[in-house]
Write a protein that holds these residues in place. Structure first.
Motif, PDB file in Angstrom:
ATOM      1  N   TRP A  41      -0.023   5.789   4.323  1.00 52.18           N
ATOM      2  CA  TRP A  41      -0.608   6.537   3.215  1.00 52.18           C
ATOM      3  C   TRP A  41      -1.103   5.595   2.122  1.00 52.18           C
ATOM      4  O   TRP A  41      -2.056   5.904   1.416  1.00 52.18           O
ATOM      5  N   LYS A  75      -1.146  13.581   0.767  1.00 54.25           N
ATOM      6  CA  LYS A  75      -0.616  12.220   0.686  1.00 54.25           C
ATOM      7  C   LYS A  75       0.906  12.230   0.556  1.00 54.25           C
ATOM      8  O   LYS A  75       1.481  13.062  -0.121  1.00 54.25           O
ATOM      9  N   ILE A  82       0.957   7.658   8.622  1.00 54.04           N
ATOM     10  CA  ILE A  82       0.407   9.004   8.450  1.00 54.04           C
ATOM     11  C   ILE A  82       0.723   9.926   9.628  1.00 54.04           C
ATOM     12  O   ILE A  82       0.668  11.144   9.480  1.00 54.04           O
TER      13      ILE A  82
END
Length: 168
Positions: A41, A75, A82
């Protein structure tokens, strides 16, 4: 890939991780098995509109910043992958294995299409929209224009006409 949007919709119904990988491969022209699989992220801007990869994360060893389409991502902690939601990413064969399972479940997918085919299709789309080889080269992160040209091998070029040629 003849129908990118349709194929992505089918992939999304099959597995969201594979879908996200293919979308990022197509829209951001990132390499699926290293650059995308290892995304954290912290590689995204705060507004999730750009991915910034330092040279140690990219095949060309050059820093890359690429725009990201609106994907509805949320996020998380900058240090987390991710896909896994953990510090550790999936193993190197994760997306290859998912793709094989997807192809087995969807035999109508064109022969020879791989996850990397989305990168080729994205490259062709950029060239069609811009007509610029240098923009394509920068978007792909290639150091050589010759490498970028190999991505256009599937592009059909219209026949030249007499009026297209230089005149004296």
């Amino acid at each position: 890939i003849e129908n990118v949007k349709g194929l992505l919709e089918t992939i999304k119904r099959f597995n969201y991780d594979l879908y996200l990988c293919c979308v990022l491969t197509y829209c951001c022209l990132l390499r699926p098995h290293q650059e995308i699989r290892l995304l954290k992220w912290g590689d995204f801007s705060e507004d999730l509109r750009h991915i910034s990869l330092s040279g140690n994360k990219v095949k060309s060893k050059r820093n890359r910043v690429v725009p990201v389409p609106k994907l509805g991502l949320v996020k998380s902690d900058n240090n987390l992958n991710i896909f896994t939601g953990r510090i550790q990413p999936y193993n190197r064969s994760y997306f290859s294995t998912l793709w094989k399972r997807f192809k087995k479940a969807n035999p109508s997918v064109e022969q020879g299409v791989t996850i990397h085919s989305f990168r080729h299709s994205g490259a062709i789309e950029i060239f069609k929209r811009t007509g610029s080889l240098t923009k394509l080269q920068k978007a792909m992160g290639h150091s050589s224009l010759n490498v970028s040209l190999t991505y256009l091998r599937g592009l059909e070029v219209a026949e030249l006409k007499e009026e297209d040629m230089p005149m004296v």
